[in-house]
Design an enzyme around this catalytic site. Structure first.
Site, short mmCIF file in Angstrom:
data_model
loop_
_atom_site.label_atom_id
_atom_site.label_comp_id
_atom_site.label_asym_id
_atom_site.label_seq_id
_atom_site.Cartn_x
_atom_site.Cartn_y
_atom_site.Cartn_z
N HIS A 1 -44.32 -10.13 -41.65
CA HIS A 1 -44.38 -9.64 -40.18
C HIS A 1 -42.69 -10.13 -39.47
CE1 HIS A 1 -47.22 -7.08 -38.21
NE2 HIS A 1 -47.54 -8.05 -38.38
N GLY B 1 -54.44 -12.70 -36.32
CA GLY B 1 -53.36 -13.25 -36.51
C GLY B 1 -52.10 -12.69 -35.57
N HIS C 1 -50.17 -11.95 -44.60
CA HIS C 1 -49.58 -10.84 -43.64
C HIS C 1 -48.65 -10.96 -42.56
CE1 HIS C 1 -51.59 -7.01 -41.15
NE2 HIS C 1 -50.66 -7.78 -40.83
N GLU C 2 -48.66 -12.45 -41.90
CA GLU C 2 -48.00 -12.48 -41.09
C GLU C 2 -46.33 -13.06 -41.02
OE1 GLU C 2 -49.14 -11.61 -37.82
OE2 GLU C 2 -52.14 -11.41 -38.80
N CYS D 1 -53.52 -4.39 -38.50
CA CYS D 1 -52.72 -5.25 -37.48
C CYS D 1 -53.34 -5.00 -36.36
CB CYS D 1 -51.76 -4.41 -38.34
SG CYS D 1 -50.30 -5.16 -37.51
N LEU D 2 -52.97 -6.15 -35.06
CA LEU D 2 -52.83 -5.44 -34.10
C LEU D 2 -51.44 -4.37 -33.63
CD1 LEU D 2 -53.82 -9.07 -32.47
CD2 LEU D 2 -54.86 -7.15 -32.65
N GLN E 1 -44.43 -9.23 -33.13
CA GLN E 1 -45.07 -7.75 -32.47
C GLN E 1 -45.31 -8.40 -31.02
OE1 GLN E 1 -48.25 -9.53 -35.23
NE2 GLN E 1 -49.39 -7.04 -34.51
#
Ligand code: NI
Length: 172
Positions: free
Chosen positions: A140, A45, A136-137, A94-95, A50
């Site tokens: 963000h 995701g 989660h996304e 998380c990226l 991000q």
């Protein structure tokens, strides 16, 4: 085109994002770039902030089985419209916070409404990993990271490690 993923701590990861009011080719190509960036990372995701774009846009694909067909999803203005009472705990990452993982408890199932790249509205119930990922996304887009669910000490420890990593990367 692959984009650079911002690393925590970064003020752009803490800001609420603006809804998308009009679908444009620019936004569609941004979404394609986000999918390419996510697959390349690799991740399941990615949210627009991000890559430094403060619009309500996320992409995801939680198909992990290589034998299964991929399911790339592009979601503009995604919104959780119902959540189950039942909870589920997953070890999240998380990226924007590489190599740091922690258990986060969230509703097990969520109904999500969003607009696709053609401007059509969808509603779907997500379960298991998909439910965790979409929540989660969407977090963000509200400037919230998974580490915000952790106890302050653990969060500070991760943030310190990340600040150190960013200093090292900046020196390279
Ligand atoms: Ni993330």
């Amino acid at each position: 085109m692959k984009r650079n993923i911002l690393l925590h701590p970064d003020p752009r990861l803490k800001k609420p994002c603006a809804p998308v009011t009009e679908m444009t080719d620019e936004l569609r190509s941004l979404a394609d770039d986000m999918l390419a960036t996510m697959y390349d990372a690799p991740g399941i995701g990615l949210a627009a902030p991000q890559i430094g774009v403060l619009n309500r846009l996320i992409v995801m694909d939680c198909v992990k089985d290589e034998a299964e067909a991929p399911r790339p999803m592009i979601m503009f203005n995604p919104e959780v419209i119902a959540s189950s009472d039942e909870l589920n705990t997953y070890e999240e990452g998380c990226l924007s916070i590489p190599d740091q993982y922690a258990d986060v408890t969230r509703p097990a199932d969520v109904d999500v409404r969003w607009i696709d790249r053609d401007g059509n509205e969808h509603t779907e119930t997500f379960t298991k990993l998909w439910a965790t990922c979409v929540q989660h996304e969407i977090d963000h887009l509200d400037g919230k990271l998974f580490i915000d669910y952790l106890k302050p000490l653990r969060r500070q420890m991760i943030t310190r490690k990340m600040a150190k990593l960013k200093r090292e990367l900046a020196r390279e």
